[in-house]
Design an enzyme around this catalytic site. Structure first.
Site, PDB file in Angstrom:
ATOM      1  N   ALA A 153      89.770 -58.231 -27.761  1.00 45.87           N
ATOM      2  CA  ALA A 153      89.347 -59.504 -27.171  1.00 45.87           C
ATOM      3  C   ALA A 153      88.096 -59.322 -26.320  1.00 45.87           C
ATOM      4  CB  ALA A 153      90.484 -60.107 -26.349  1.00 45.87           C
ATOM      5  N   GLY A 171      95.135 -52.242 -27.139  1.00 46.33           N
ATOM      6  CA  GLY A 171      94.271 -52.509 -28.292  1.00 46.33           C
ATOM      7  C   GLY A 171      93.837 -53.960 -28.367  1.00 46.33           C
ATOM      8  N   CYS A 172      94.752 -54.878 -28.074  1.00 41.75           N
ATOM      9  CA  CYS A 172      94.430 -56.309 -28.149  1.00 41.75           C
ATOM     10  C   CYS A 172      93.467 -56.717 -27.037  1.00 41.75           C
ATOM     11  CB  CYS A 172      95.707 -57.140 -28.098  1.00 41.75           C
ATOM     12  SG  CYS A 172      96.781 -56.812 -29.519  1.00 41.75           S
ATOM     13  N   THR A 173      93.633 -56.114 -25.869  1.00 41.36           N
ATOM     14  CA  THR A 173      92.713 -56.383 -24.767  1.00 41.36           C
ATOM     15  C   THR A 173      91.317 -55.861 -25.112  1.00 41.36           C
ATOM     16  OG1 THR A 173      94.484 -56.349 -23.131  1.00 41.36           O
ATOM     17  CG2 THR A 173      92.240 -55.951 -22.321  1.00 41.36           C
TER      18      THR A 173
END
Length: 150
Positions: free
Chosen positions: A50, A45-47
C-alpha cells in the site's frame, strides 16, 4: 472462471474506507484502472504494498489511472489503515470475498491466505495485466509499466 488478459473486466460496487459506495461500473471504459487485491490491512507485506502504491501514486495519476486496493477487511479497518499510512486512493471492503471470486483471485499458502493480485484495466475496460505474486514490491513497477504503455 478466472479473468484473463484480453477479457472485459466485470463491474462492481463496494464500500470504501468512509462507507461510501464506489462503483467501478461507472469507471470501466472511462479511465485506466489499477485494482489490487491484498490479504489483510496492517500486515507487513500489505502495508509495504500500500505504501509503495502511495509513493508512486502521482505517477499513476499522471498517466490518468485510478488506483483501488481491495481486501476482506471491514470499512472501519480500511479507514484506520488508510489514515495511518496516508493513502491517497480508496481501499474497498470485500468482506464476503465476492469480488475476489468474481476476478478469480485464488488463495495462497495451501488456501489459508487470501491471494495478492493486481489487475490493470485500460480505458476500454479490457484487462491488460494480471499479476499474481505474494512478493508485494513487485506489483507496483509491473502495473506502472503497463499503465505508462497504454
Amino acid at each position: 472462471m478466472a479473468l484473463k488478459v484480453g477479457d472485459k473486466a466485470p463491474g462492481f460496487s463496494l464500500k470504501n474506507q468512509d462507507g461510501t459506495d464506489v462503483s467501478i461500473d461507472s469507471l470501466l471504459g472511462q479511465v485506466p484502472l489499477v485494482i489490487y487485491f491484498y490479504p489483510k490491512n496492517f500486515t507487513p507485506g500489505c502495508t509495504a504494498q500500500a505504501c509503495s502504491f502511495r509513493d508512486q501514486y502521482q505517477d499513476f495519476t499522471d498517466a490518468g489511472a485510478k488506483v483501488f486496493g481491495i481486501s476482506a477487511d471491514s470499512v472501519a479497518s480500511h479507514k484506520r489503515f488508510r489514515a495511518k499510512h496516508n493513502l491517497p486512493f480508496d481501499t474497498l471492503s470485500d468482506q464476503k470475498n465476492k469480488i475476489r471470486r468474481l476476478y478469480g483471485v485464488k488463495n495462497e499458502l495451501l488456501g489459508l491466505l487470501p491471494g495478492r493480485e493486481t489487475f490493470v484495466i485500460d480505458a476500454t475496460g479490457t484487462v491488460k495485466m494480471r499479476f499474481n505474486s505474494m512478493m508485494a514490491g513487485k506489483h507496483i513497477p509491473k502495473a506502472l509499466s503497463v499503465i505508462k504503455g497504454l
